[in-house]
Design a protein around this motif. Structure first.
Motif, PDB file in Angstrom:
ATOM      1  N   THR A 146       2.778  -6.099  11.190  1.00 14.98           N
ATOM      2  CA  THR A 146       2.373  -6.053   9.783  1.00 14.98           C
ATOM      3  C   THR A 146       3.181  -5.028   8.986  1.00 14.98           C
ATOM      4  N   GLU A 147       3.529  -3.916   9.592  1.00 20.94           N
ATOM      5  CA  GLU A 147       4.293  -2.906   8.844  1.00 20.94           C
ATOM      6  C   GLU A 147       5.748  -3.326   8.680  1.00 20.94           C
ATOM      7  N   CYS A 148       6.276  -4.143   9.609  1.00 22.87           N
ATOM      8  CA  CYS A 148       7.614  -4.685   9.409  1.00 22.87           C
ATOM      9  C   CYS A 148       7.581  -5.779   8.350  1.00 22.87           C
ATOM     10  N   ALA A 149       6.518  -6.603   8.388  1.00 23.62           N
ATOM     11  CA  ALA A 149       6.394  -7.652   7.369  1.00 23.62           C
ATOM     12  C   ALA A 149       6.296  -7.022   5.985  1.00 23.62           C
ATOM     13  N   LEU A 150       5.595  -5.897   5.904  1.00 20.20           N
ATOM     14  CA  LEU A 150       5.468  -5.198   4.625  1.00 20.20           C
ATOM     15  C   LEU A 150       6.833  -4.713   4.140  1.00 20.20           C
ATOM     16  N   ASP A 151       7.640  -4.260   5.083  1.00 19.62           N
ATOM     17  CA  ASP A 151       9.001  -3.836   4.748  1.00 19.62           C
ATOM     18  C   ASP A 151       9.805  -5.029   4.211  1.00 19.62           C
ATOM     19  N   GLU A 152       9.592  -6.180   4.834  1.00 18.75           N
ATOM     20  CA  GLU A 152      10.280  -7.385   4.359  1.00 18.75           C
ATOM     21  C   GLU A 152       9.820  -7.733   2.935  1.00 18.75           C
ATOM     22  N   LEU A 153       8.521  -7.548   2.708  1.00 15.09           N
ATOM     23  CA  LEU A 153       7.983  -7.830   1.376  1.00 15.09           C
ATOM     24  C   LEU A 153       8.581  -6.879   0.343  1.00 15.09           C
ATOM     25  N   ALA A 154       8.679  -5.595   0.714  1.00 20.56           N
ATOM     26  CA  ALA A 154       9.282  -4.622  -0.209  1.00 20.56           C
ATOM     27  C   ALA A 154      10.700  -5.058  -0.556  1.00 20.56           C
ATOM     28  N   GLY A 155      11.429  -5.529   0.467  1.00 23.57           N
ATOM     29  CA  GLY A 155      12.784  -6.015   0.230  1.00 23.57           C
ATOM     30  C   GLY A 155      12.789  -7.185  -0.739  1.00 23.57           C
ATOM     31  N   ALA A 156      11.872  -8.136  -0.517  1.00 17.94           N
ATOM     32  CA  ALA A 156      11.809  -9.324  -1.374  1.00 17.94           C
ATOM     33  C   ALA A 156      11.453  -8.939  -2.809  1.00 17.94           C
ATOM     34  N   LEU A 157      10.634  -7.901  -2.957  1.00 19.36           N
ATOM     35  CA  LEU A 157      10.211  -7.459  -4.290  1.00 19.36           C
ATOM     36  C   LEU A 157      11.228  -6.522  -4.935  1.00 19.36           C
ATOM     37  N   GLY A 158      12.188  -6.078  -4.132  1.00 17.04           N
ATOM     38  CA  GLY A 158      13.121  -5.073  -4.632  1.00 17.04           C
ATOM     39  C   GLY A 158      12.428  -3.740  -4.868  1.00 17.04           C
ATOM     40  N   MET A 159      11.424  -3.454  -4.059  1.00 20.33           N
ATOM     41  CA  MET A 159      10.608  -2.250  -4.262  1.00 20.33           C
ATOM     42  C   MET A 159      10.835  -1.265  -3.126  1.00 20.33           C
ATOM     43  N   ASP A 160      10.652  -0.003  -3.398  1.00 13.97           N
ATOM     44  CA  ASP A 160      10.744   1.012  -2.357  1.00 13.97           C
ATOM     45  C   ASP A 160       9.532   0.863  -1.421  1.00 13.97           C
ATOM     46  N   PRO A 161       9.760   0.874  -0.105  1.00 15.70           N
ATOM     47  CA  PRO A 161       8.636   0.642   0.824  1.00 15.70           C
ATOM     48  C   PRO A 161       7.542   1.709   0.755  1.00 15.70           C
ATOM     49  N   VAL A 162       7.890   2.944   0.409  1.00 17.97           N
ATOM     50  CA  VAL A 162       6.846   3.965   0.252  1.00 17.97           C
ATOM     51  C   VAL A 162       6.045   3.662  -1.008  1.00 17.97           C
ATOM     52  N   ALA A 163       6.763   3.331  -2.069  1.00 21.45           N
ATOM     53  CA  ALA A 163       6.082   3.016  -3.331  1.00 21.45           C
ATOM     54  C   ALA A 163       5.152   1.822  -3.156  1.00 21.45           C
ATOM     55  N   LEU A 164       5.595   0.815  -2.391  1.00 22.41           N
ATOM     56  CA  LEU A 164       4.754  -0.365  -2.159  1.00 22.41           C
ATOM     57  C   LEU A 164       3.453   0.030  -1.463  1.00 22.41           C
ATOM     58  N   ARG A 165       3.567   0.922  -0.489  1.00 19.78           N
ATOM     59  CA  ARG A 165       2.362   1.336   0.240  1.00 19.78           C
ATOM     60  C   ARG A 165       1.454   2.170  -0.669  1.00 19.78           C
ATOM     61  N   LEU A 166       2.050   3.062  -1.440  1.00 16.55           N
ATOM     62  CA  LEU A 166       1.231   3.895  -2.335  1.00 16.55           C
ATOM     63  C   LEU A 166       0.530   3.028  -3.388  1.00 16.55           C
ATOM     64  N   ALA A 167       1.221   1.981  -3.839  1.00 16.14           N
ATOM     65  CA  ALA A 167       0.632   1.116  -4.868  1.00 16.14           C
ATOM     66  C   ALA A 167      -0.598   0.386  -4.337  1.00 16.14           C
ATOM     67  N   ASN A 168      -0.702   0.296  -3.005  1.00 15.66           N
ATOM     68  CA  ASN A 168      -1.817  -0.442  -2.421  1.00 15.66           C
ATOM     69  C   ASN A 168      -2.786   0.456  -1.658  1.00 15.66           C
ATOM     70  N   ASP A 169      -2.691   1.745  -1.911  1.00 12.69           N
ATOM     71  CA  ASP A 169      -3.612   2.684  -1.259  1.00 12.69           C
ATOM     72  C   ASP A 169      -5.036   2.381  -1.740  1.00 12.69           C
ATOM     73  N   THR A 170      -5.991   2.631  -0.870  1.00 13.30           N
ATOM     74  CA  THR A 170      -7.380   2.349  -1.232  1.00 13.30           C
ATOM     75  C   THR A 170      -8.296   3.360  -0.570  1.00 13.30           C
ATOM     76  N   GLN A 171      -9.377   3.702  -1.203  1.00 12.71           N
ATOM     77  CA  GLN A 171     -10.369   4.583  -0.591  1.00 12.71           C
ATOM     78  C   GLN A 171     -11.553   3.781  -0.067  1.00 12.71           C
ATOM     79  N   ARG A 172     -11.478   2.474  -0.204  1.00  9.25           N
ATOM     80  CA  ARG A 172     -12.563   1.608   0.269  1.00  9.25           C
ATOM     81  C   ARG A 172     -12.010   0.554   1.210  1.00  9.25           C
ATOM     82  N   ASP A 173     -12.793   0.221   2.216  1.00  8.53           N
ATOM     83  CA  ASP A 173     -12.412  -0.847   3.133  1.00  8.53           C
ATOM     84  C   ASP A 173     -12.531  -2.191   2.406  1.00  8.53           C
ATOM     85  N   PRO A 174     -11.448  -2.931   2.282  1.00 10.39           N
ATOM     86  CA  PRO A 174     -11.510  -4.192   1.540  1.00 10.39           C
ATOM     87  C   PRO A 174     -12.452  -5.223   2.178  1.00 10.39           C
ATOM     88  N   ILE A 175     -12.736  -5.075   3.460  1.00  9.39           N
ATOM     89  CA  ILE A 175     -13.576  -6.076   4.129  1.00  9.39           C
ATOM     90  C   ILE A 175     -15.058  -5.828   3.857  1.00  9.39           C
TER      91      ILE A 175
END
Ligand SMILES: Cc1cc2nc3c(=O)[nH]c(=O)nc-3n(C[C@H](O)[C@H](O)[C@H](O)COP(=O)(O)OP(=O)(O)OC[C@H]3O[C@@H](n4cnc5c(N)ncnc54)[C@H](O)[C@@H]3O)c2cc1C
Ligand code: SF4
Lengths: 726, 333
Positions: free
Chosen positions: A354-383
């Protein structure tokens, strides 16, 4: 008392170990000790037609050769090896003339000396009738089970994925790996005070009373399990081994102590291992990088007969604020021994995918992989929608990025070039591991002379649990570390839990702390005054009492007293990640710098920076070691480790430490470790979350992502070897 | 217990006499790092060990004459760290220092190293007929061909066996035209190292040409200026403590910018330490650049045949050899 943070102390048992004074299970001396050796099956599946033991019995010193004829009375119970608590599952070799995997024991030779036992084992001849088999998940005769839909789901992930603009749909593969702790697996069965004692370097001394006794038709009290030290476990030593009951039965039948140290080559075929798995990951995001959906489907190898479940889907949905999530797990049955838990058993392969797939997604979005993770940080469990007890993952990422010099990186592969022409790649990945706890029973005795003895639940496997217990006693009582006697891993001293899943520190620290606080309280009742800041032993001495002793049962959050009863009966009781009011996880961010030689594709990991949120850091020194060890495992997984299986024969070909390639010192560059060190007081009074497992989670993915950043090549299997980058 | 006799001897003569007296089940032992391993794997089953590690003068290292001389029982570590070898013959020193581990090199001898046996996994794990293996059981077949052959040879294989010759040191010696000094029943003799190894052909269990009772008393290497312009490049699955996936020994006799004569040998890719004559021919008279080096290196693999998982060794081998050629050439400046 506010817990002291971050103490940096030598390991409490370092001196003893360095001097070779620490006696491991197989070092215990017994008068009249007999030595055993197994005869491993040379077929992958079939029946034993005959066993000729005549030549073996001729070997001077051989006392007896056991075969399935001698052991048919052994019962297969839900506590047997590989059953994982499920009735009808699991498998104990040598209880019938069948062979279910290559290398399983078909005979046990017992002799006066090790040499005679080995020679005897070599002299046994076995005839077999072979059956067709498949030892690999992708083979024709492998048997897939129906898919299990994960209960962890939210929203309509399929629809969100179908309508998203930015999507990734990739499959990652993880190979079979073996733990290879340096201390070999062994069993010594001996009689002391009329009871049978089993010495094993195990993470679960209670497995003997709880499991082995049942297999032998004995009462649990008739068996005492002792695990003096464990020379690395990593999950391979978390229960009854294939040979445990055979050695115990041999001792009982011969009325003499018997020891078997399983040779490493055999361990590749009898002990547990991390099974081969495949992971399909689909991710969808909007233009700003917000994760709209995650769909995660895994396939995992299992043996024909065991109850080892697949649980890769438990952590990935909790990593980020996914809009919707769906997961599915499938098991494929093959003819091997039972797989099992190996450090971060699901979390590591899942984070790789999943973390490699996320890296691939960052590449596809042209986004920095750290920024992508920070943009999706959460304090609540989504489930579940519950909050996390504590989550400082964003801080881990920010601090790690700063320490690492992440701002050098661009999304353009191969942009950074070293002076010698090597391509430099930088990669990031995150990880999490549930913060679990288990009950403990503790007796603490403080003597006026300063001697402090604690008997509690837990096993020392080099992770430093003794040092964690010591830290609390020193903190609360001011005792002298040299006057500590810490008794763990022995059902004769206290009921023992299975020490695994990173719940050791989170259980032992609160237990030691509770006992120490209770002792303070009793002393202050005795003196009818509040205690001063002086060391407690000094204050105790003034009362003229020779000693003070207290006992405490610690029940983890969300459990009741029944948990103590279960512990006493040797049954595993653990909590987490979900608690009544929150979910609890440890978190980590890894940053990796790799250098890739352009002509040969050789990859060198120059530097890793890891920042962990494990709650309170009990001992900076042992905590850093844990993380370094986890990162080394990550480097091994990313670039080196794989069990080679020839589908025509089954078994593992590279079954020694020369050929099963783990990293050596020359492969390891700098590993810089830092901690958030914020106590998680909602979870337990010590503020501790686990560290040993989370340390590894995401480390391999960070390296794989760095390799992509260096080369532009996306390798979707582990390990990445030289042929992948040519 | 299996009876095992063990004697230490002082002279080659005594050793040979002891060997002949003991018969079929005798083995010489030096550092024991390979022999004991093979005994544990059930491949070697000696009943008599004759320890030749302390033969008089057998650990002598002599760099004074017109040849370098290394006694058969000189330790790998001692030869690797010898100042003359290290400074003037890097190809020799590096082939040793990149082999095994420091602990092993402190035990293992340069004579024993020549005679170590293959790491083919089917060979090593083939006890009790677990796998067909013509080396273990002549005529039983070969499990490696068509099997997990990632580590197997791409050069010199036969239909009976494709096991790699594992040593690094013999590859460097091959490039340097070393001679092997032997002593046998009929007295001493000297052979070029190339004549020590047999190609597998139909009898892969016969690996060496020398008599079973013959002792490697020494190894000698002609002194040459090419020694300084030499290198041993080894590529493996980890940075240390692993056998070669591919390795290249290169020594260059230079004439200004031009190569007068190249000495090239390959390891990790072939069934015997492999002299790469086609590469040498293409380098003769050339000035070095990456393209020329790669062309010559590819010529060394023109005859290579891949199995199922080892095709990468052909490309990796060529690139590694090219790197080694450039690296060696850069030392002439
Ligand atoms: C884990 C491991 C990793 C290794 N990695 C490498 C590596 O990367 N590269 C590499 O090149 N090697 C490697 N080796 C092999 C090592 O270099 C050899 O085992 C060693 O050189 C053998 O020397 P020895 O003196 O110990 O020989 P021994 O084990 O004593 O003998 C080996 C054989 O040679 C015979 N013999 C020994 N000396 C003589 C003599 N003077 N005359 C006649 N016969 C003799 C013996 O009878 C025996 O058959 C590795 C070994 C191990 C165990
Ligand atoms: S390659 Fe040679 S050593 Fe390996 S299995 Fe085949 S015959 Fe045996």
């Amino acid at each position: 008392m506010t817990p002291n943070r971050n103490a940096d102390r030598p390991r409490i048992d370092a001196h003893e170990k360095v001097l070779g004074r620490a006696l491991y299970a197989a070092d215990q001396p017994f008068p009249g000790l007999l030595h055993a050796m197994t005869v491993p099956a040379t077929i992958a599946k079939g029946r034993v037609l005959s066993i000729d033991t005549a030549a073996a019995l001729q070997v001077p010193g051989v006392v007896r050769v056991f075969t399935h004829d001698d052991f048919s009375q052994i019962r297969t119970t839900p506590a047997a090896r590989g059953a994982y608590g499920q009735p009808g599952k699991g498998y104990q070799p040598m209880t019938a003339p069948q062979v279910r995997h290559r290398g399983e024991p078909v005979a046990l030779v017992v002799a006066e000396t090790l040499e005679a036992a080995v020679e005897g084992a070599e002299a046994v001849t076995v005839r077999y009738a072979e059956d067709p088999f498949s030892a690999r998940m992708d083979d024709d005769l492998a048997s897939p089970e129906p898919d299990a839909v994960s209960p962890l789901a939210s929203g309509d992930a399929e629809a969100a994925f179908a309508s998203a603009v930015h999507t990734i749909d990739v499959e990652y593969r993880h190979p079979q790996q073996h733990h290879n702790p340096i201390e070999l697996i062994s069993t010594t069965a001996a009689f002391e005070d009329g009871t049978l004692r089993i010495y094993e370097g195990t993470q679960s001394a209670a497995a003997f009373a709880g499991g082995l006794a049942g297999m032998m038709g004995m009462e649990p009290q008739a068996l005492r399990g002792v695990s003096p030290y464990t020379g690395g476990g990593f999950g391979q030593k978390n229960g009854v081994q294939e040979q445990s009951v055979l050695v115990a039965s041999a001792a009982l039948l011969l009325r003499r102590p018997v020891k078997l140290v399983v040779p490493r080559g055999q361990l590749f075929h009898t002990a547990s291992y991390r099974p081969h798995s495949r992971h399909r990951v689909r991710l969808a995001a909007d233009g700003d990088g917000r994760l709209l959906a995650g769909i995660y489907e895994t396939v995992q190898q299992n043996s024909r007969y065991d109850g080892f479940a697949s649980d890769h889907g438990a952590t990935p949905p909790r990593m980020y604020g996914y809009g919707a999530w769906r997961g599915r797990e499938r098991i494929v049955r093959v003819d091997t021994q039972t797989p099992g838990h190996q450090r971060a058993p699901y979390e590591h392969p899942a984070s790789h995918a999943t973390e490699c797939a996320l890296d691939e997604l960052a590449g596809a979005l042209g986004m920095d992989p750290v920024a992508l993770r920070l943009a999706n940080d959460t304090q609540r469990d989504p489930i579940t929608g519950k909050p996390f007890s504590s989550r400082h993952l964003a801080d881990c990422l920010r601090r790690g990025a700063a320490l690492f010099g992440w701002d050098r990186r661009t999304n353009q592969p191969g942009a950074l070039v070293a002076e010698n022409g090597d391509r430099i790649g930088l990669g990031v990945a995150c990880g999490s591991y549930k913060a679990a706890m288990t009950p403990s029973v503790t007796t603490l005795r403080l003597s006026a002379g300063g001697q402090c003895r604690i008997a509690t639940s837990g096993h020392e496997m080099g992770q430093g649990i003794r040092s964690v217990i010591a830290a609390e006693l020193i903190d609360v009582l001011g005792v002298d570390p040299d006057k500590l006697d810490i008794r763990i891993g022995d059902t004769g001293h206290a009921p023992q839990h299975l020490t695994a899943g990173s719940w050791g520190a989170g259980s032992a620290a609160p237990a030691a702390r509770a006992a120490a606080l209770k002792l303070r309280e009793e002393l202050s009742q005795l003196t009818e005054a509040a205690l001063s800041d002086e060391p407690v032993p000094v204050q105790l001495a003034r009362t003229r009492r020779p000693y003070l002793e207290v006992s405490v049962d610690t029940v983890p959050l969300g459990k009741d007293r029944q948990a103590i009863e279960q512990l006493r009966r040797g049954m595993p009781v653990t909590t987490g990640p979900e608690y009544p009011d929150f979910l609890a996880f440890s978190w980590i961010a890894h940053f990796a710098e790799v250098h890739v030689e352009p002509s040969t594709g050789r990859v060198r990991v120059r530097r890793v920076v890891s920042v962990a949120d494990c709650g309170r850091v009990m001992n900076r020194r042992t905590a850093e070691s844990q993380v370094r060890g986890g990162v080394v495992w990550g480097i091994g997984a990313a670039l080196r480790e794989v069990a080679e299986c020839d589908p025509r024969f089954g078994g593992v070909l590279n079954n020694d430490l020369a050929e099963y390639v783990v990293p050596v010192n020359a492969d390891i560059g700098a590993i810089d470790v830092d901690f958030i060190d914020e106590p998680d007081s909602r979870l337990n009074p010590s503020g501790v979350k686990g560290l040993g497992e989370v340390a590894m989670v995401g480390a391999a993915a960070a390296i794989v992502n760095a390799v992509h950043n260096a080369t532009g090549k996306r390798i979707r299997h582990l390990p990445i070897r030289i042929e992948d980058l040519l | 217990m299996k009876p095992l006799s063990y004697v230490q001897v002082r002279t080659a003569r005594e050793a040979i006499e002891a060997f002949v007296a003991a018969g079929e089940s005798a083995r010489y032992i030096a550092g024991g790092t390979n022999l004991y391993d093979l005994m544990k794997l059930g491949i070697e089953k000696p009943a008599h060990l004759i320890d030749i590690a302390d033969l008089d003068g057998a650990n002598r290292i002599d760099t004074d004459g017109d040849r370098l001389f290394f006694g058969g029982a000189a330790l790998m570590a001692d030869v690797a760290e010898h100042p003359v070898v290290r400074d003037d013959y890097p190809v020799l020193a590096e082939s040793l220092s990149k082999a095994a581990s420091q602990q092993l090199r402190n035990m293992a001898t340069v004579g024993g190293n020549l005679l170590q046996r293959t790491r083919c996994p089917y060979f090593r794990n083939g006890a009790n007929g677990a796998y067909p293996c013509n080396k273990r059981e002549p005529g039983s077949g070969c499990a490696a061909i068509g099997g997990m052959d990632r580590s197997q040879a791409v050069l010199g294989a036969s239909a009976a066996c494709n096991a790699v010759s594992p040593g690094d040191w013999p590859v460097a010696l091959m490039a340097m035209d070393a001679a092997i000094e032997l002593q046998g029943l009929d007295g001493p003799r000297v052979i070029p190292i190339a004549e020590l190894y047999r190609p597998p052909s139909r009898t892969p269990h016969l690996e060496f040409t020398i008599g079973r009772e013959e002792i490697v008393t020494g190894i000698s290497v002609p002194k040459t200026a090419a020694g300084r312009t030499s290198t041993y490049l080894k590529v493996r699955d980890r940075e240390s403590y692993a056998f070669a996936l591919v390795s290249a020994a290169v020594a260059l006799e230079m004439d200004g910018d031009r190569v007068r004569q190249a000495h090239v040998a390959l390891g990790g890719v072939a069934t015997v330490p492999w002299r790469a004559r086609p590469a040498e021919a293409l380098l003769r008279g050339e000035t070095l650049d990456r393209e020329r080096a790669l062309e010559a290196a590819r010529a060394a693999f023109a005859e290579a045949r891949a199995g199922r998982h080892n095709a990468f060794k052909i490309e990796l081998g060529a690139r590694t050899l090219a790197d080694a050629i450039i690296n060696a050439g850069s030392k002439s400046r």
